[in-house]
Design a protein around this motif. Structure first.
Motif, PDB file in Angstrom:
ATOM      1  N   GLY A 317       0.844  -1.178   0.000  1.00 40.07           N
ATOM      2  CA  GLY A 317       0.000   0.000   0.000  1.00 40.07           C
ATOM      3  C   GLY A 317       0.882   1.231   0.000  1.00 40.07           C
ATOM      4  N   PRO A 318       0.416   2.409   0.414  1.00 35.21           N
ATOM      5  CA  PRO A 318      -0.943   2.628   0.905  1.00 35.21           C
ATOM      6  C   PRO A 318      -1.959   2.759  -0.238  1.00 35.21           C
ATOM      7  CG  PRO A 318       0.334   4.652   1.051  1.00 35.21           C
ATOM      8  CD  PRO A 318       1.260   3.589   0.547  1.00 35.21           C
ATOM      9  N   PRO A 319      -3.278   2.560   0.074  1.00 31.98           N
ATOM     10  CA  PRO A 319      -3.781   2.118   1.381  1.00 31.98           C
ATOM     11  C   PRO A 319      -3.451   0.651   1.608  1.00 31.98           C
ATOM     12  CG  PRO A 319      -5.552   2.174  -0.209  1.00 31.98           C
ATOM     13  CD  PRO A 319      -4.360   2.742  -0.917  1.00 31.98           C
ATOM     14  N   TYR A 320      -3.245   0.285   2.853  1.00 28.00           N
ATOM     15  CA  TYR A 320      -2.889  -1.080   3.202  1.00 28.00           C
ATOM     16  C   TYR A 320      -4.156  -1.895   3.444  1.00 28.00           C
ATOM     17  CZ  TYR A 320       1.770   0.815   3.757  1.00 28.00           C
ATOM     18  OH  TYR A 320       2.971   1.439   3.522  1.00 28.00           O
ATOM     19  N   PRO A 321      -4.288  -3.022   2.777  1.00 29.19           N
ATOM     20  CA  PRO A 321      -5.520  -3.807   2.922  1.00 29.19           C
ATOM     21  C   PRO A 321      -5.579  -4.534   4.263  1.00 29.19           C
ATOM     22  CG  PRO A 321      -3.963  -4.959   1.512  1.00 29.19           C
ATOM     23  CD  PRO A 321      -3.343  -3.631   1.829  1.00 29.19           C
ATOM     24  N   TYR A 322      -6.653  -4.330   4.979  1.00 29.31           N
ATOM     25  CA  TYR A 322      -6.865  -5.042   6.231  1.00 29.31           C
ATOM     26  C   TYR A 322      -8.361  -5.174   6.453  1.00 29.31           C
ATOM     27  CZ  TYR A 322      -8.146  -0.603   8.445  1.00 29.31           C
ATOM     28  OH  TYR A 322      -8.763   0.571   8.771  1.00 29.31           O
ATOM     29  N   SER A 323      -8.714  -6.069   7.360  1.00 29.66           N
ATOM     30  CA  SER A 323     -10.106  -6.239   7.739  1.00 29.66           C
ATOM     31  C   SER A 323     -10.209  -6.112   9.250  1.00 29.66           C
ATOM     32  CB  SER A 323     -10.632  -7.608   7.311  1.00 29.66           C
ATOM     33  OG  SER A 323     -11.925  -7.841   7.847  1.00 29.66           O
ATOM     34  N   SER A 324     -11.193  -5.343   9.722  1.00 29.62           N
ATOM     35  CA  SER A 324     -11.373  -5.171  11.163  1.00 29.62           C
ATOM     36  C   SER A 324     -12.485  -6.064  11.711  1.00 29.62           C
ATOM     37  CB  SER A 324     -11.665  -3.709  11.500  1.00 29.62           C
ATOM     38  OG  SER A 324     -12.854  -3.282  10.853  1.00 29.62           O
ATOM     39  N   THR A 325     -12.980  -6.964  10.873  1.00 31.78           N
ATOM     40  CA  THR A 325     -13.929  -7.984  11.319  1.00 31.78           C
ATOM     41  C   THR A 325     -13.461  -9.338  10.793  1.00 31.78           C
ATOM     42  OG1 THR A 325     -15.336  -7.645   9.380  1.00 31.78           O
ATOM     43  CG2 THR A 325     -15.874  -6.386  11.380  1.00 31.78           C
ATOM     44  N   PHE A 326     -13.887 -10.404  11.427  1.00 34.39           N
ATOM     45  CA  PHE A 326     -13.442 -11.739  11.041  1.00 34.39           C
ATOM     46  C   PHE A 326     -14.099 -12.176   9.731  1.00 34.39           C
ATOM     47  CE2 PHE A 326     -12.139 -11.816  15.457  1.00 34.39           C
ATOM     48  CZ  PHE A 326     -10.951 -12.524  15.393  1.00 34.39           C
ATOM     49  N   GLN A 327     -13.243 -12.714   8.828  1.00 34.73           N
ATOM     50  CA  GLN A 327     -13.688 -13.188   7.519  1.00 34.73           C
ATOM     51  C   GLN A 327     -13.312 -14.668   7.370  1.00 34.73           C
ATOM     52  OE1 GLN A 327     -15.283 -10.905   5.444  1.00 34.73           O
ATOM     53  NE2 GLN A 327     -15.035  -9.489   7.176  1.00 34.73           N
ATOM     54  N   GLN A 328     -14.197 -15.477   6.796  1.00 34.90           N
ATOM     55  CA  GLN A 328     -13.913 -16.893   6.603  1.00 34.90           C
ATOM     56  C   GLN A 328     -12.881 -17.089   5.503  1.00 34.90           C
ATOM     57  OE1 GLN A 328     -17.314 -19.468   6.163  1.00 34.90           O
ATOM     58  NE2 GLN A 328     -16.080 -21.137   5.302  1.00 34.90           N
ATOM     59  N   LYS A 329     -11.922 -17.997   5.744  1.00 33.55           N
ATOM     60  CA  LYS A 329     -10.834 -18.221   4.799  1.00 33.55           C
ATOM     61  C   LYS A 329     -10.736 -19.666   4.310  1.00 33.55           C
ATOM     62  CE  LYS A 329      -9.276 -14.007   4.926  1.00 33.55           C
ATOM     63  NZ  LYS A 329      -9.246 -13.159   3.720  1.00 33.55           N
ATOM     64  N   LEU A 330     -10.882 -20.642   5.195  1.00 33.75           N
ATOM     65  CA  LEU A 330     -10.690 -22.046   4.838  1.00 33.75           C
ATOM     66  C   LEU A 330     -11.720 -22.894   5.570  1.00 33.75           C
ATOM     67  CD1 LEU A 330      -6.794 -22.464   5.123  1.00 33.75           C
ATOM     68  CD2 LEU A 330      -8.115 -22.404   2.997  1.00 33.75           C
ATOM     69  N   SER A 331     -11.829 -24.157   5.143  1.00 29.89           N
ATOM     70  CA  SER A 331     -12.646 -25.138   5.851  1.00 29.89           C
ATOM     71  C   SER A 331     -11.803 -26.386   6.102  1.00 29.89           C
ATOM     72  CB  SER A 331     -13.897 -25.494   5.041  1.00 29.89           C
ATOM     73  OG  SER A 331     -13.540 -26.025   3.781  1.00 29.89           O
ATOM     74  N   GLY A 332     -12.279 -27.257   6.973  1.00 33.33           N
ATOM     75  CA  GLY A 332     -11.561 -28.490   7.267  1.00 33.33           C
ATOM     76  C   GLY A 332     -10.268 -28.273   8.025  1.00 33.33           C
ATOM     77  N   VAL A 333     -10.205 -27.232   8.847  1.00 32.90           N
ATOM     78  CA  VAL A 333      -8.983 -26.852   9.563  1.00 32.90           C
ATOM     79  C   VAL A 333      -9.008 -27.418  10.980  1.00 32.90           C
ATOM     80  CG1 VAL A 333      -7.571 -24.922  10.359  1.00 32.90           C
ATOM     81  CG2 VAL A 333      -8.797 -24.768   8.174  1.00 32.90           C
ATOM     82  N   SER A 334      -7.885 -28.008  11.395  1.00 32.53           N
ATOM     83  CA  SER A 334      -7.792 -28.597  12.732  1.00 32.53           C
ATOM     84  C   SER A 334      -6.997 -27.739  13.698  1.00 32.53           C
ATOM     85  CB  SER A 334      -7.169 -29.992  12.660  1.00 32.53           C
ATOM     86  OG  SER A 334      -5.868 -29.926  12.099  1.00 32.53           O
ATOM     87  N   SER A 335      -6.010 -26.967  13.217  1.00 32.88           N
ATOM     88  CA  SER A 335      -5.244 -26.085  14.095  1.00 32.88           C
ATOM     89  C   SER A 335      -4.698 -24.918  13.292  1.00 32.88           C
ATOM     90  CB  SER A 335      -4.106 -26.836  14.803  1.00 32.88           C
ATOM     91  OG  SER A 335      -3.172 -27.318  13.871  1.00 32.88           O
ATOM     92  N   VAL A 336      -4.355 -23.827  14.017  1.00 31.55           N
ATOM     93  CA  VAL A 336      -3.897 -22.609  13.365  1.00 31.55           C
ATOM     94  C   VAL A 336      -2.842 -21.948  14.230  1.00 31.55           C
ATOM     95  CG1 VAL A 336      -5.713 -21.190  14.424  1.00 31.55           C
ATOM     96  CG2 VAL A 336      -4.664 -20.455  12.264  1.00 31.55           C
ATOM     97  N   ALA A 337      -1.898 -21.245  13.594  1.00 27.77           N
ATOM     98  CA  ALA A 337      -0.860 -20.504  14.308  1.00 27.77           C
ATOM     99  C   ALA A 337      -0.601 -19.203  13.562  1.00 27.77           C
ATOM    100  CB  ALA A 337       0.428 -21.323  14.393  1.00 27.77           C
ATOM    101  N   ALA A 338      -0.686 -18.080  14.279  1.00 25.44           N
ATOM    102  CA  ALA A 338      -0.463 -16.767  13.689  1.00 25.44           C
ATOM    103  C   ALA A 338       0.668 -16.061  14.412  1.00 25.44           C
ATOM    104  CB  ALA A 338      -1.744 -15.927  13.772  1.00 25.44           C
ATOM    105  N   ALA A 339       1.461 -15.292  13.673  1.00 23.06           N
ATOM    106  CA  ALA A 339       2.491 -14.427  14.250  1.00 23.06           C
ATOM    107  C   ALA A 339       2.831 -13.374  13.211  1.00 23.06           C
ATOM    108  CB  ALA A 339       3.732 -15.217  14.641  1.00 23.06           C
ATOM    109  N   GLY A 340       3.032 -12.129  13.649  1.00 24.26           N
ATOM    110  CA  GLY A 340       3.224 -11.065  12.678  1.00 24.26           C
ATOM    111  C   GLY A 340       1.990 -10.957  11.812  1.00 24.26           C
ATOM    112  N   TYR A 341       2.159 -10.983  10.490  1.00 26.55           N
ATOM    113  CA  TYR A 341       1.003 -11.033   9.588  1.00 26.55           C
ATOM    114  C   TYR A 341       0.880 -12.385   8.892  1.00 26.55           C
ATOM    115  CZ  TYR A 341       4.785  -9.514   6.423  1.00 26.55           C
ATOM    116  OH  TYR A 341       5.974  -9.392   5.752  1.00 26.55           O
TER     117      TYR A 341
END
Length: 395
Positions: A317-341
């Motif tokens: 960006g700018p503008p930098y794309p972001y979402s301030s509400t939760f959006q569905q991304k995948l299905s069939g997921v058993s675990s997740v790990a986030a760090a940074g972006y």
């Protein structure tokens, strides 16, 4: 002579050692190394690490073999037959602690890396500038080393590490605010300033430690700029099933399946519809099963296996794309790990999916057993760093 040495580790060791001789009768045989092992179940590696310089370019100084003791106090004998065609005139053999099979990876922030072995030993490597490894110094690690025994669960933040031991006690190293002291760095594992009991999980934030008790209460010690600054242990929430923290962003999963967020929100990672910080918890979702907080993006798996994210995925960006509400991304997921972006998602079929800067996900690996923000544990017990391109096997 060949000397059986002991690796400088307080976690595992050798009760007695023996001195043997190198036979150089044309084949260069080093054999009959005997030692009594102090710790049951530990894996030790015998390494021939000294030989003539002429052989070094050929890699001939790196001959190793492993022994796996089963019972403490029993004497084990191992033999090495190193055929150096008569060139070996002396050698040094050392008995050094190796690593046991991996029981679980430790959630991290992508700078220092840890796992807990089947022997309940905490192994670690990587960044150590603030004492994250608890080795007594600030020297970074280049391979996994045993750090602490009797560990049931652990968490590594940007500046420090917390470990929950099998007897229910806690040890901390690095940023001292994580375990109730002032804003200094300490370089060995030590007890918290205030004893914390009845725990089932510890989480290391940036300058604060988070403690989840068996009665479902969540406690904090240290500094979180949005939740307040105090070294004294204080209660944050009740009815908590799980907690995930990165830097100063916090997600909690309550026992009724609701997901709540608080703390830093500069990229909409709290999922509350704005980019304003929150000094108290706000409910953002129902039907939650698993949570993971990243510095710029957070993730929730719902009970139906769908993955939802909120925040910034690293696009330009700018503008930098972001979402301030939760959006569905995948299905069939058993675990997740986030760090940074970054977000790593493990599906029920063992495939690993990695978020892109556009917010979409691509498949990267198969045969995956467990994930953290960077590390991937495969079913063959190998560990890979997926934050490097291409991914690198690190264990």
């Amino acid at each position: 002579t060949v000397v059986m040495g002991v690796h400088p580790s307080t976690s595992v060791g050798v009760v007695s050692t023996a001195v043997h001789h190198v036979t150089n009768s044309g084949t260069g045989t080093i054999k009959d190394m005997t030692a009594t092992i102090a710790t049951a179940g530990s894996l030790f590696t015998v390494t021939a690490n000294t030989c003539p310089a002429i052989l070094a370019p050929l890699g001939e100084c790196d001959v190793t073999t492993s022994i796996t003791p089963v019972t403490a106090g029993v004497t084990y004998t191992d033999s090495l037959n190193l055929n150096y065609f008569g060139l070996v005139t002396q050698g040094a053999l050392s008995l050094v602690p190796g690593s046991s099979p991996v029981k679980m990876l430790v959630q991290d922030q992508g700078q220092s890396y840890f796992y807990i072995g089947t022997d309940n030993v905490l192994y670690g490597t990587g960044a150590n500038g603030q004492g994250q490894l608890g080795t007594g110094n600030s020297t970074s690690g280049t391979s996994f080393q045993p750090l602490l025994t009797n560990v049931a669960q652990a968490s590594s933040g940007y500046q420090g590490t917390l470990a929950l031991r099998t007897d229910g006690t806690v040890k901390g190293t690095g940023m001292a605010q994580l375990y109730g002291y002032g804003g200094v760095y300490l370089y060995t594992f030590r007890d918290p300033a205030t004893p914390v009991t009845n725990l089932r999980k510890v989480v290391a934030g940036l300058n604060a430690g988070y403690y989840l008790k068996n009665d479902d209460t969540l406690w904090i010690t240290g500094t979180n700029s949005t939740l307040g600054n105090a070294y004294a242990l204080r209660q944050l929430a009740t009815g908590v099933a799980d907690v995930s923290v990165t830097s100063e962003t916090i997600l909690i999963l309550k026992t009724d399946g609701t997901v709540w967020s608080a703390g830093s929100n500069n990229w909409g990672q709290l999922g509350i519809g704005t980019v304003l910080d929150r000094t108290s918890f706000t409910q953002v979702m129902t039907g939650g099963q698993s949570i993971s907080a990243g510095q710029y993006i957070t993730s929730v798996i719902k009970t139906d296996g769908t993955l939802w994210t909120s925040g910034y995925s690293g696009g330009g960006g700018p503008p930098y794309p972001y979402s301030s509400t939760f959006q569905q991304k995948l299905s069939g997921v058993s675990s997740v790990a986030a760090a940074g972006y970054r977000v790593l998602a493990l599906k029920t079929d063992g495939t690993l999916w990695f978020s892109t800067t556009t917010g979409s996900f691509i498949q990267k690996e198969t045969g995956v057993r467990q994930i953290t923000s960077c590390l991937v544990l495969k079913f063959d017990n190998s560990i890979w760093n997926e934050c490097l391109a291409p991914a690198v096997k690190v264990h």
